[in-house]
Motif scaffolding. Structure first.
Motif, PDB file in Angstrom:
ATOM      1  N   ASP A 141     -17.314   3.728 -12.589  1.00  0.00           N
ATOM      2  CA  ASP A 141     -16.081   3.320 -13.265  1.00  0.00           C
ATOM      3  C   ASP A 141     -14.981   3.028 -12.252  1.00  0.00           C
ATOM      4  OD1 ASP A 141     -14.138   2.886 -15.108  1.00  0.00           O
ATOM      5  OD2 ASP A 141     -13.867   5.001 -15.650  1.00  0.00           O
ATOM      6  N   VAL A 142     -14.282   1.905 -12.414  1.00  0.00           N
ATOM      7  CA  VAL A 142     -13.213   1.558 -11.469  1.00  0.00           C
ATOM      8  C   VAL A 142     -11.889   2.238 -11.779  1.00  0.00           C
ATOM      9  CG1 VAL A 142     -13.890  -0.661 -10.499  1.00  0.00           C
ATOM     10  CG2 VAL A 142     -12.844  -0.565 -12.764  1.00  0.00           C
ATOM     11  N   ALA A 143     -11.721   2.690 -13.022  1.00  0.00           N
ATOM     12  CA  ALA A 143     -10.418   3.219 -13.427  1.00  0.00           C
ATOM     13  C   ALA A 143      -9.886   4.297 -12.468  1.00  0.00           C
ATOM     14  CB  ALA A 143     -10.482   3.744 -14.854  1.00  0.00           C
ATOM     15  N   PRO A 144     -10.690   5.281 -12.075  1.00  0.00           N
ATOM     16  CA  PRO A 144     -10.157   6.306 -11.165  1.00  0.00           C
ATOM     17  C   PRO A 144      -9.765   5.715  -9.818  1.00  0.00           C
ATOM     18  CG  PRO A 144     -12.275   6.995 -12.106  1.00  0.00           C
ATOM     19  CD  PRO A 144     -12.083   5.563 -12.480  1.00  0.00           C
ATOM     20  N   LEU A 145     -10.466   4.700  -9.377  1.00  0.00           N
ATOM     21  CA  LEU A 145     -10.120   4.082  -8.093  1.00  0.00           C
ATOM     22  C   LEU A 145      -8.781   3.366  -8.188  1.00  0.00           C
ATOM     23  CD1 LEU A 145     -13.568   2.719  -6.880  1.00  0.00           C
ATOM     24  CD2 LEU A 145     -12.371   4.818  -6.253  1.00  0.00           C
ATOM     25  N   VAL A 146      -8.588   2.663  -9.295  1.00  0.00           N
ATOM     26  CA  VAL A 146      -7.307   1.994  -9.497  1.00  0.00           C
ATOM     27  C   VAL A 146      -6.181   3.025  -9.510  1.00  0.00           C
ATOM     28  CG1 VAL A 146      -5.924   0.720 -11.166  1.00  0.00           C
ATOM     29  CG2 VAL A 146      -8.255  -0.011 -10.679  1.00  0.00           C
ATOM     30  N   ALA A 147      -6.417   4.125 -10.213  1.00  0.00           N
ATOM     31  CA  ALA A 147      -5.404   5.185 -10.267  1.00  0.00           C
ATOM     32  C   ALA A 147      -5.112   5.715  -8.866  1.00  0.00           C
ATOM     33  CB  ALA A 147      -5.880   6.314 -11.170  1.00  0.00           C
ATOM     34  N   GLU A 148      -6.150   5.935  -8.097  1.00  0.00           N
ATOM     35  CA  GLU A 148      -5.991   6.451  -6.740  1.00  0.00           C
ATOM     36  C   GLU A 148      -5.201   5.481  -5.879  1.00  0.00           C
ATOM     37  OE1 GLU A 148      -6.861   9.295  -5.345  1.00  0.00           O
ATOM     38  OE2 GLU A 148      -6.235   8.676  -3.327  1.00  0.00           O
ATOM     39  N   ILE A 149      -5.505   4.199  -5.995  1.00  0.00           N
ATOM     40  CA  ILE A 149      -4.810   3.203  -5.175  1.00  0.00           C
ATOM     41  C   ILE A 149      -3.338   3.119  -5.582  1.00  0.00           C
ATOM     42  CG2 ILE A 149      -4.714   0.761  -4.534  1.00  0.00           C
ATOM     43  CD1 ILE A 149      -7.794   0.730  -4.891  1.00  0.00           C
ATOM     44  N   ARG A 150      -3.067   3.246  -6.861  1.00  0.00           N
ATOM     45  CA  ARG A 150      -1.659   3.274  -7.298  1.00  0.00           C
ATOM     46  C   ARG A 150      -0.933   4.476  -6.716  1.00  0.00           C
ATOM     47  NH1 ARG A 150      -3.041   1.897 -13.486  1.00  0.00           N
ATOM     48  NH2 ARG A 150      -3.056  -0.381 -13.360  1.00  0.00           N
ATOM     49  N   ARG A 151      -1.603   5.626  -6.718  1.00  0.00           N
ATOM     50  CA  ARG A 151      -1.012   6.828  -6.126  1.00  0.00           C
ATOM     51  C   ARG A 151      -0.707   6.600  -4.648  1.00  0.00           C
ATOM     52  NH1 ARG A 151      -5.251  10.558  -6.853  1.00  0.00           N
ATOM     53  NH2 ARG A 151      -5.595   9.660  -8.911  1.00  0.00           N
ATOM     54  N   ARG A 152      -1.643   6.008  -3.958  1.00  0.00           N
ATOM     55  CA  ARG A 152      -1.431   5.754  -2.535  1.00  0.00           C
ATOM     56  C   ARG A 152      -0.305   4.776  -2.287  1.00  0.00           C
ATOM     57  NH1 ARG A 152      -6.660   6.201   1.232  1.00  0.00           N
ATOM     58  NH2 ARG A 152      -7.626   7.950   0.172  1.00  0.00           N
ATOM     59  N   ARG A 153      -0.220   3.783  -3.163  1.00  0.00           N
ATOM     60  CA  ARG A 153       0.861   2.816  -2.995  1.00  0.00           C
ATOM     61  C   ARG A 153       2.198   3.531  -2.998  1.00  0.00           C
ATOM     62  NH1 ARG A 153       1.426  -1.739  -7.494  1.00  0.00           N
ATOM     63  NH2 ARG A 153       1.450   0.173  -8.700  1.00  0.00           N
ATOM     64  N   GLU A 154       2.346   4.482  -3.933  1.00  0.00           N
ATOM     65  CA  GLU A 154       3.602   5.238  -4.001  1.00  0.00           C
ATOM     66  C   GLU A 154       3.801   6.056  -2.734  1.00  0.00           C
ATOM     67  OE1 GLU A 154       5.591   4.270  -6.314  1.00  0.00           O
ATOM     68  OE2 GLU A 154       3.827   3.060  -6.833  1.00  0.00           O
ATOM     69  N   TRP A 155       2.740   6.701  -2.302  1.00  0.00           N
ATOM     70  CA  TRP A 155       2.865   7.579  -1.147  1.00  0.00           C
ATOM     71  C   TRP A 155       3.233   6.791   0.108  1.00  0.00           C
ATOM     72  CZ3 TRP A 155       0.772   8.729   3.626  1.00  0.00           C
ATOM     73  CH2 TRP A 155       1.101   9.997   4.132  1.00  0.00           C
ATOM     74  N   HIS A 156       2.523   5.685   0.323  1.00  0.00           N
ATOM     75  CA  HIS A 156       2.805   4.874   1.515  1.00  0.00           C
ATOM     76  C   HIS A 156       4.227   4.314   1.455  1.00  0.00           C
ATOM     77  CE1 HIS A 156      -1.123   5.147   3.237  1.00  0.00           C
ATOM     78  NE2 HIS A 156      -1.726   4.625   2.192  1.00  0.00           N
TER      79      HIS A 156
END
Lengths: 196, 196
Positions: free
Chosen positions: A119-134
DNA sequence: TAGCGCATGTAACGCGTTACATGATTAC
DNA sequence: GTAATCATGTAACGCGTTACATGCGCTA
């Protein structure tokens, strides 16, 4: 054979040198060092207080640091460490050695190889989280640059070195942010046609 | 308390999952995996053959991989590993977990904090060496992209995932290269007024 | 009285690297 | 013959993380 060579345990490849580097500007306690390693130098080489205290012990045994106990009022005593001439020399030798890159390992990139199977959904969520962090990290680094490292050509050589580390961090974060955007652009459309 | 819980040793956080990921496309031997981890997946998560063989043993004991011995002519026998349904499930679960970034540690950035105290010449040399290395890496990654991942929108989801890992590598290398140029621009002028 | 900041540690364990080890076949 | 490729391991060790541990003084 080398009988009676060094019985002292070998020292951490780089943390010991990072600690000595932090002591270039003056003596510090383990506690102070731990806080230093949560910011500034710690942006590029993080270390926990547990690791630091153990390393300080070894560095003193080795004779590269000199420990001195300081009594304080209203606070616990503390042990302050200073670079010895031998330590200073060891540090210089280390700086002159060639460094080895350690290839950064990132779970996320491995997980991307599972797209199409999982499932890609968790990966998308993770990348969104990283976007905020970076993006937060980038803002922090840029603020530091604006406040302390403006016009790098005019800085002292010492500050120029630190500036370059900061510049590496800024470039890194900016690149990561841009990648997050690209990745989301490609993966978000996959969210609709969900997975079995 | 948990009496008689798991006696099996805990598995490597991510290498085990990287191995299972590599087996998504079909069974492989330890040797094949080791070569896989020198390229492709290995660009983002390197592993030595020693590590891989040990991990394969553990993964089989755990029941996540199925080992099968294959006799060959003119070559030594080999052991081929395949994902089991349980392994497949474990992998999916891992992909769905949040990943933790590991802050990349780099000797060189720590050494930069020594500029003004130590000789810069070795640092300049190191940065020049890295510039060459990153430039080679970038060329390699871009060749792979041109040959296999052109027009990412039209790729299958699985290949899109792999493309994104590659894209991260390309951005990374490009950024590192640019940083090397900036660093040399600042440090090379310091070479003339040499150090005590 | 509860929690936070200051200050310093110990112990266990896992990941990763390095060194060491074996042995067959194929190509130069 | 001798080097490279195929193929699989063991052992030691160091770095780093996590969990656990102590104890004082200030503030809410």
């Amino acid at each position: 054979m080398q009988p009676f060579a060094y019985d002292l345990p070998c020292l951490a490849m780089a943390l010991s040198h990072a600690i000595m580097t932090a002591l270039l500007d003056g003596p510090l306690s383990g506690y102070d060092l731990a806080r230093e390693f949560d910011t500034s130098l710690g942006f590029f080489w993080h270390a926990s207080h547990q690791q630091i205290y153990q390393e300080l012990r070894k560095l003193s045994d080795q004779g590269w640091l000199q420990a001195r106990c300081i009594a304080q009022q209203g606070k616990p005593d503390k042990i302050v460490y200073a670079l010895t001439p031998t330590g200073r020399q060891t540090l210089d030798d280390w700086v002159a050695e060639p460094s080895k890159r350690k290839p950064a390992k990132d779970d996320l990139l491995v997980k991307l190889y599972n797209v199409g199977h999982s499932d890609v959904a968790p990966l998308v969520a993770e990348i969104r989280r990283r976007r905020e962090w970076h993006s937060g990290r980038l803002a922090l680094f840029e603020r530091i640059r604006r406040n302390h490292y403006d016009a790098p050509q005019r800085l002292s050589p010492h500050k120029q070195g630190i500036y370059l580390a900061l510049a590496a961090g800024i470039r890194q974060e900016r690149t990561s942010l841009e990648w997050c955007e690209e990745a989301l652009g490609l993966l978000e459309p996959l969210l609709r046609d969900a997975h079995p």
